[in-house]
Design a protein around this motif. Structure first.
Motif, short mmCIF file in Angstrom:
data_model
loop_
_atom_site.label_atom_id
_atom_site.label_comp_id
_atom_site.label_asym_id
_atom_site.label_seq_id
_atom_site.Cartn_x
_atom_site.Cartn_y
_atom_site.Cartn_z
N LEU A 78 0.84 -1.20 0.00
CA LEU A 78 0.00 0.00 0.00
C LEU A 78 0.88 1.25 0.00
CD1 LEU A 78 -2.30 -1.24 2.90
CD2 LEU A 78 -2.98 -1.04 0.49
N PRO A 79 0.35 2.38 -0.46
CA PRO A 79 1.10 3.62 -0.25
C PRO A 79 1.14 3.91 1.25
CG PRO A 79 -1.09 4.09 -1.13
CD PRO A 79 -0.95 2.60 -1.12
N ALA A 80 2.18 4.59 1.73
CA ALA A 80 2.25 4.92 3.16
C ALA A 80 1.26 6.05 3.43
CB ALA A 80 3.66 5.35 3.53
N GLY A 81 0.58 5.96 4.56
CA GLY A 81 -0.32 7.05 4.95
C GLY A 81 -1.78 6.66 4.92
N GLU A 82 -2.57 7.56 5.49
CA GLU A 82 -3.98 7.32 5.76
C GLU A 82 -4.82 7.07 4.49
OE1 GLU A 82 -4.71 7.27 9.06
OE2 GLU A 82 -6.88 7.02 8.85
N GLU A 83 -4.39 7.60 3.35
CA GLU A 83 -5.20 7.43 2.13
C GLU A 83 -5.38 5.95 1.75
OE1 GLU A 83 -1.62 8.54 -0.91
OE2 GLU A 83 -3.40 7.63 -1.81
N ALA A 84 -4.48 5.10 2.24
CA ALA A 84 -4.59 3.67 1.91
C ALA A 84 -5.79 3.01 2.60
CB ALA A 84 -3.30 2.95 2.30
N LYS A 85 -6.28 3.65 3.66
CA LYS A 85 -7.41 3.07 4.40
C LYS A 85 -8.72 3.48 3.75
CE LYS A 85 -8.28 3.34 8.90
NZ LYS A 85 -8.16 3.68 10.34
N SER A 86 -8.90 3.08 2.49
CA SER A 86 -10.03 3.59 1.73
C SER A 86 -10.54 2.52 0.79
CB SER A 86 -9.59 4.81 0.93
OG SER A 86 -8.55 4.42 0.05
N SER A 87 -11.76 2.74 0.26
CA SER A 87 -12.36 1.67 -0.54
C SER A 87 -11.57 1.32 -1.81
CB SER A 87 -13.83 1.97 -0.83
OG SER A 87 -13.95 3.16 -1.52
N PRO A 88 -10.89 2.26 -2.49
CA PRO A 88 -10.12 1.80 -3.66
C PRO A 88 -9.07 0.74 -3.31
CG PRO A 88 -10.27 4.20 -3.63
CD PRO A 88 -10.87 3.73 -2.35
N TYR A 89 -8.40 0.93 -2.16
CA TYR A 89 -7.36 -0.04 -1.81
C TYR A 89 -7.95 -1.32 -1.24
CZ TYR A 89 -4.06 3.47 -3.08
OH TYR A 89 -3.34 4.38 -3.82
N LEU A 90 -9.15 -1.22 -0.71
CA LEU A 90 -9.85 -2.42 -0.26
C LEU A 90 -10.22 -3.26 -1.49
CD1 LEU A 90 -11.10 -3.76 2.31
CD2 LEU A 90 -13.22 -2.60 1.69
N ALA A 264 -9.82 16.57 14.50
CA ALA A 264 -10.84 16.86 13.49
C ALA A 264 -10.80 18.32 13.04
CB ALA A 264 -12.21 16.48 14.01
N VAL A 265 -10.71 19.25 14.01
CA VAL A 265 -10.74 20.67 13.60
C VAL A 265 -9.47 21.06 12.83
CG1 VAL A 265 -12.30 21.37 15.46
CG2 VAL A 265 -9.85 21.71 15.71
N THR A 266 -8.41 20.31 13.00
CA THR A 266 -7.20 20.59 12.23
C THR A 266 -7.09 19.63 11.03
OG1 THR A 266 -5.94 19.20 13.76
CG2 THR A 266 -5.89 21.56 14.17
N GLU A 267 -8.21 19.00 10.71
CA GLU A 267 -8.31 18.11 9.54
C GLU A 267 -7.27 17.00 9.50
OE1 GLU A 267 -8.51 21.17 6.66
OE2 GLU A 267 -10.70 21.30 6.83
N TYR A 268 -6.89 16.51 10.66
CA TYR A 268 -5.95 15.39 10.77
C TYR A 268 -4.61 15.70 10.13
CZ TYR A 268 -10.17 13.02 12.21
OH TYR A 268 -11.31 12.68 12.88
N LYS A 270 -2.38 18.39 11.37
CA LYS A 270 -1.40 19.10 12.18
C LYS A 270 -0.83 18.23 13.28
CE LYS A 270 -2.23 23.35 10.42
NZ LYS A 270 -2.92 24.61 10.73
N TYR A 271 -1.71 17.62 14.05
CA TYR A 271 -1.25 16.80 15.17
C TYR A 271 -1.19 15.34 14.75
CZ TYR A 271 -2.85 20.75 18.04
OH TYR A 271 -3.05 21.98 18.60
N THR A 272 -0.24 14.61 15.32
CA THR A 272 -0.37 13.16 15.24
C THR A 272 -1.46 12.79 16.25
OG1 THR A 272 1.21 12.74 17.04
CG2 THR A 272 2.11 12.87 14.79
N HIS A 273 -1.94 11.56 16.17
CA HIS A 273 -2.96 11.12 17.11
C HIS A 273 -2.48 11.28 18.56
CE1 HIS A 273 -6.24 8.85 18.82
NE2 HIS A 273 -5.40 7.98 19.34
N GLY A 274 -1.25 10.87 18.81
CA GLY A 274 -0.71 10.93 20.17
C GLY A 274 -0.54 12.36 20.68
N GLU A 275 -0.18 13.27 19.80
CA GLU A 275 -0.04 14.67 20.22
C GLU A 275 -1.40 15.23 20.64
OE1 GLU A 275 3.79 15.62 17.30
OE2 GLU A 275 1.77 16.23 16.69
N ALA A 276 -2.42 14.96 19.84
CA ALA A 276 -3.76 15.44 20.18
C ALA A 276 -4.25 14.80 21.48
CB ALA A 276 -4.73 15.14 19.04
N VAL A 277 -3.97 13.52 21.64
CA VAL A 277 -4.39 12.82 22.86
C VAL A 277 -3.63 13.37 24.08
CG1 VAL A 277 -4.32 10.58 24.05
CG2 VAL A 277 -5.22 10.73 21.72
#
Ligand code: ADP
Ligand code: ZN
Length: 369
Positions: A78-90, A264-268, A270-277
Motif C-alpha cells: 500500500l502507499p504509506a499514509g492514511e489514504e490507503a485506508k479507503s475503498s479503492p485499496y480495499l 478533526a478541527v485541524t483536519e488530521y 497538524k497533530y499526530t494522534h498521540g499529540e492530540a491525545v
C-alpha cells in the motif's frame, strides 16, 4: 541464540475457545516468524499486506524468512499514509486475492502500522466472510494499541473508521526491533498511549516511564519490551472484559474526547494522534482536578511526564475555542449534549463521569488553548 525466556505470551481469552489467541512479544521475533505462523497455519499461501516504507526496511527480510520455510507469498504493498485506508485499496485487495485464488483456508498477514493493520484486518474480516489473519505491528502505536482488540476499519469521505468490523486476529507478533527505524514523531505518538495506560490503571508504569526516559527514547530493547508488554497486558485485560465496548473499554478513551476534536478541527493534518491525545489528557487531568479534586501534585506529574516525552501540553495552532468545543458533541456516541468523560480519581485510577457541567469543560478548554 536468544533464549525462549525473552518471549512473553499474553493470552486473549474471548470466552469462545476457537477465537482465543495470543499476543507474542519479543526482540528478534522477526527472524522466527515462520515458527510462530507454522503453529497455527498448515497451508502454504500467504497474502502479505504492507506499505511502501515498511517494505523498504523489512520487506525483503520477511519475505526471505517466510519463503525459506516454504511459504508462497503474494505481496500487496500500500502507499504509506492514511489514504490507503479507503475503498479503492480495499477493492484492489479483493481483486488481488481473487486473481491469486485465495480462499478461507489461506492466511492474510499484516506487516505495518495501524493503517496496514486496519485495512488488512477489514479485508480479512470480509473476504469470503472471513479469512484467518495475523498481525505484525511495526509502529509503537500499533504494537500497544491498534493491533490489540480486534477493531478493523476503513475511512469514508465523511469520516474516519466509519466502515468496519470487530474481527480478531489468530495471533499478534510484536518485535520491538521494528521501532529502531521508526521516525521519532511516530514513536512519541505511541508513547502517549503508553502514558495513557499508566494514567488510567497503572501508577507503576508511570513511575517506570519517569525513571527510564533515556532508555526508552534511546530505544533500548529491555525498556521498550517492558512498556510494550505492560501496555498489551492492560489492553488485553480490558478487551477481555469488554470486547464490544460497553463499559470498561471506555476507560481507553481517556484524553480522546478532546484529542479527537483537535484532530478533526485541524483536519488530521497538524497533530499526530498521540499529540492530540496528549493535550486531551492534560485537559482531562485539569477537569479531574475541577470535579474530583485530583491533587495539584498529581496533575503536575501528569504534565511532567507528557512533557518529558516530547509531547505537547496545550494547543499549538491557534484553534478556536468555539470550534473545538462544538466538535466535542459530534462524536457518534454523544447523547443529548451530555459528554461522557473519563476522569481520574488519582493517577492510575480512572472512572467514567457523565455529570460534568459543560461550563467547567469550557473553562478547562480555555486553559489549554
Ligand atoms: P500508526 O501505526 O501510527 O497508526 P501508520 O500505519 O500510518 O500509523 O504508520 C505511520 C508511518 O510510519 C507510516 O508512514 C509508515 O509507513 C511508517 N512506518 C511504520 N512502521 C515503520 C517502521 N518500523 N519503521 C519506519 N517507518 C515505519
Ligand atoms: Zn488513541
Amino acid at each position: 541464540m536468544r533464549s525462549e525466556k525473552a518471549i512473553e505470551k499474553i493470552k486473549i481469552d474471548l470466552r469462545e475457545e476457537q477465537r482465543d489467541y495470543e499476543i507474542i512479544i519479543g526482540a528478534g521475533l522477526l527472524n522466527r516468524l515462520d515458527k510462530y505462523i507454522g503453529q497455527l497455519y498448515q497451508g502454504k499461501k500467504i497474502f502479505l499486506v504492507t506499505d511502501e516504507n515498511v517494505m523498504k526496511f523489512y520487506g525483503e527480510q520477511v519475505k526471505e524468512v517466510l519463503s525459506s520455510a516454504g511459504y508462497e507469498i503474494t505481496l500487496y504493498v500500500l502507499p504509506a499514509g492514511e489514504e490507503a485506508k479507503s475503498s479503492p485499496y480495499l477493492k484492489k485487495g479483493y481483486d488481488y486475492l481473487l486473481e491469486n485464488n485465495f480462499n478461507r483456508d489461506n492466511l492474510i498477514l499484516a506487516l505495518g502500522g495501524g493503517v496496514v493493520g486496519d485495512l488488512a484486518g477489514f479485508l480479512a474480516a470480509t473476504f469470503m466472510r472471513g479469512i484467518p489473519f495475523v498481525q505484525i505491528p511495526t509502529t509503537l502505536l500499533a504494537q500497544v494499541d491498534s493491533s490489540v482488540g480486534g477493531k478493523t476499519a476503513i475511512n469514508h469521505p465523511r469520516g474516519k473508521n466509519l466502515i468496519g468490523a470487530f474481527y480478531q486476529p489468530k495471533m499478534v507478533l510484536i518485535d520491538p526491533g521494528f521501532l529502531q527505524t521508526l521516525p521519532v514523531r511516530e514513536l512519541r505518538t505511541g508513547l502517549a498511549e503508553v502514558l495513557k495506560y499508566g494514567f488510567i490503571v497503572d501508577r507503576d508504569l508511570l513511575d517506570f516511564m519517569a525513571g527510564h526516559r533515556e532508555e526508552i527514547l534511546n530505544l533500548e530493547t529491555a525498556a521498550l519490551t517492558r512498556i510494550i508488554q505492560t501496555s498489551c497486558r492492560i489492553k488485553a485485560a480490558i478487551v477481555r472484559e469488554d470486547e464490544k465496548e460497553k463499559g470498561m473499554r471506555a476507560l481507553l478513551n481517556f484524553g480522546h474526547t478532546i484529542g479527537h476534536a483537535l484532530e478533526a478541527v485541524t483536519e488530521y493534518k497538524k497533530y499526530t494522534h498521540g499529540e492530540a491525545v496528549a493535550i486531551g489528557m492534560v485537559a482531562a487531568g485539569e477537569l479531574s482536578r475541577s470535579v474530583e479534586n485530583l491533587e495539584k501534585a498529581e496533575v503536575d506529574y501528569l504534565k511532567e511526564l507528557i512533557r518529558a516525552y516530547g509531547l505537547p501540553l496545550s494547543c499549538q495552532y491557534g484553534e478556536g475555542l468555539k470550534e473545538v468545543y462544538e466538535r466535542l458533541f459530534y462524536d457518534k456516541k454523544v447523547q443529548k449534549n451530555k459528554l461522557r468523560w473519563i476522569l481520574l480519581k488519582e493517577l492510575g485510577a480512572a472512572y467514567i463521569d457523565e455529570g460534568v457541567d459543560n461550563k467547567i469543560v469550557k473553562e478547562v478548554l480555555e486553559g489549554i488553548m
